[in-house]
Motif scaffolding. Structure first.
Motif, PDB file in Angstrom:
ATOM      1  N   UNK A  89       0.834  -1.197   0.000  1.00 62.99           N
ATOM      2  CA  UNK A  89       0.000   0.000   0.000  1.00 62.99           C
ATOM      3  C   UNK A  89       0.873   1.254   0.000  1.00 62.99           C
ATOM      4  N   UNK A  90       1.869   1.310   0.883  1.00 62.12           N
ATOM      5  CA  UNK A  90       2.708   2.498   0.992  1.00 62.12           C
ATOM      6  C   UNK A  90       3.609   2.666  -0.218  1.00 62.12           C
ATOM      7  N   UNK A  91       4.093   1.577  -0.789  1.00 62.25           N
ATOM      8  CA  UNK A  91       4.894   1.699  -2.006  1.00 62.25           C
ATOM      9  C   UNK A  91       4.051   2.267  -3.142  1.00 62.25           C
ATOM     10  N   UNK A  92       2.786   1.842  -3.246  1.00 64.66           N
ATOM     11  CA  UNK A  92       1.881   2.391  -4.257  1.00 64.66           C
ATOM     12  C   UNK A  92       1.654   3.876  -4.052  1.00 64.66           C
ATOM     13  N   UNK A  93       1.440   4.278  -2.816  1.00 68.81           N
ATOM     14  CA  UNK A  93       1.238   5.701  -2.523  1.00 68.81           C
ATOM     15  C   UNK A  93       2.487   6.511  -2.850  1.00 68.81           C
ATOM     16  N   UNK A  94       3.644   5.985  -2.482  1.00 69.19           N
ATOM     17  CA  UNK A  94       4.892   6.707  -2.752  1.00 69.19           C
ATOM     18  C   UNK A  94       5.170   6.784  -4.253  1.00 69.19           C
ATOM     19  N   UNK A  95       4.830   5.736  -4.991  1.00 69.44           N
ATOM     20  CA  UNK A  95       4.993   5.765  -6.447  1.00 69.44           C
ATOM     21  C   UNK A  95       4.102   6.845  -7.058  1.00 69.44           C
ATOM     22  N   UNK A  96       2.843   6.940  -6.604  1.00 75.05           N
ATOM     23  CA  UNK A  96       1.937   7.971  -7.110  1.00 75.05           C
ATOM     24  C   UNK A  96       2.451   9.366  -6.749  1.00 75.05           C
ATOM     25  N   UNK A  97       2.986   9.512  -5.557  1.00 76.02           N
ATOM     26  CA  UNK A  97       3.530  10.795  -5.131  1.00 76.02           C
ATOM     27  C   UNK A  97       4.740  11.173  -5.986  1.00 76.02           C
ATOM     28  N   UNK A  98       5.589  10.209  -6.290  1.00 79.28           N
ATOM     29  CA  UNK A  98       6.758  10.477  -7.141  1.00 79.28           C
ATOM     30  C   UNK A  98       6.319  10.903  -8.535  1.00 79.28           C
ATOM     31  N   UNK A  99       5.289  10.236  -9.096  1.00 81.79           N
ATOM     32  CA  UNK A  99       4.782  10.619 -10.421  1.00 81.79           C
ATOM     33  C   UNK A  99       4.203  12.025 -10.386  1.00 81.79           C
ATOM     34  N   UNK A 100       3.506  12.360  -9.328  1.00 84.00           N
ATOM     35  CA  UNK A 100       2.942  13.700  -9.188  1.00 84.00           C
ATOM     36  C   UNK A 100       4.056  14.740  -9.105  1.00 84.00           C
ATOM     37  N   UNK A 101       5.088  14.457  -8.333  1.00 85.46           N
ATOM     38  CA  UNK A 101       6.215  15.386  -8.209  1.00 85.46           C
ATOM     39  C   UNK A 101       6.902  15.576  -9.559  1.00 85.46           C
ATOM     40  N   UNK A 102       7.061  14.505 -10.328  1.00 88.00           N
ATOM     41  CA  UNK A 102       7.667  14.608 -11.657  1.00 88.00           C
ATOM     42  C   UNK A 102       6.797  15.451 -12.578  1.00 88.00           C
ATOM     43  N   UNK A 103       5.484  15.230 -12.515  1.00 89.54           N
ATOM     44  CA  UNK A 103       4.576  16.002 -13.360  1.00 89.54           C
ATOM     45  C   UNK A 103       4.625  17.490 -12.991  1.00 89.54           C
ATOM     46  N   UNK A 104       4.688  17.791 -11.704  1.00 83.96           N
ATOM     47  CA  UNK A 104       4.771  19.185 -11.277  1.00 83.96           C
ATOM     48  C   UNK A 104       6.093  19.815 -11.712  1.00 83.96           C
ATOM     49  N   UNK A 105       7.164  19.050 -11.635  1.00 83.53           N
ATOM     50  CA  UNK A 105       8.468  19.558 -12.106  1.00 83.53           C
ATOM     51  C   UNK A 105       8.458  19.827 -13.592  1.00 83.53           C
ATOM     52  N   UNK A 106       7.799  18.959 -14.356  1.00 81.93           N
ATOM     53  CA  UNK A 106       7.699  19.176 -15.810  1.00 81.93           C
ATOM     54  C   UNK A 106       6.873  20.404 -16.118  1.00 81.93           C
ATOM     55  N   UNK A 107       5.793  20.641 -15.360  1.00 80.66           N
ATOM     56  CA  UNK A 107       4.974  21.851 -15.555  1.00 80.66           C
ATOM     57  C   UNK A 107       5.786  23.097 -15.257  1.00 80.66           C
ATOM     58  N   UNK A 108       6.590  23.079 -14.216  1.00 87.14           N
ATOM     59  CA  UNK A 108       7.407  24.221 -13.843  1.00 87.14           C
ATOM     60  C   UNK A 108       8.483  24.483 -14.891  1.00 87.14           C
ATOM     61  N   UNK A 109       8.943  23.440 -15.551  1.00 85.87           N
ATOM     62  CA  UNK A 109      10.011  23.586 -16.553  1.00 85.87           C
ATOM     63  C   UNK A 109       9.486  24.212 -17.841  1.00 85.87           C
ATOM     64  N   UNK A 110       8.197  24.084 -18.083  1.00 81.81           N
ATOM     65  CA  UNK A 110       7.648  24.597 -19.347  1.00 81.81           C
ATOM     66  C   UNK A 110       7.130  25.984 -19.231  1.00 81.81           C
TER      67      UNK A 110
END
Length: 110
Positions: A89-110
């Protein structure tokens, strides 16, 4: 199942009892052998064994004057299954959080 987990985790909450369980993973042992290495009176040590036995983590047999303690796998399996579910359960949550952080970083880069 929750009550069984409460009992097992409660029994393992004490370092003396964890040490006994760890020692028993090497094989059955006489109470006197288990008591060696623990700086406490035998009656106090026997109370720890009683908690472990009541939790189902260990069982004992008596032959003559020697009581031998054996580890019981079933409660450890129940605990392991619960821990695996929590980990998944926690690995799934952390994976989703990592994907969200990557998506936010990509938005900030553009």
């Amino acid at each position: 199942m929750t009550n069984q987990l409460d009992i097992v985790f409660g029994a393992l909450a004490d370092p003396t009892r964890r040490a006994v369980v760890e020692q028993l993973t090497l094989g059955p042992a006489a109470v006197s052998a288990l008591h060696d290495g623990h700086d406490m009176a035998l009656p106090t040590f026997l109370k720890h064994l009683k908690v472990l036995e009541e939790s189902g983590l260990v069982s004992s047999t008596k032959k003559g004057r020697v009581r031998t303690v054996h580890i019981e796998a079933a409660p450890l399996r129940v605990m392991d299954d619960w821990l695996k579910r929590q980990k998944d359960m926690w690995e799934g949550r952390l994976d989703r959080l990592a994907r969200l952080a990557e998506a936010l970083n990509e938005e900030d880069s553009t």
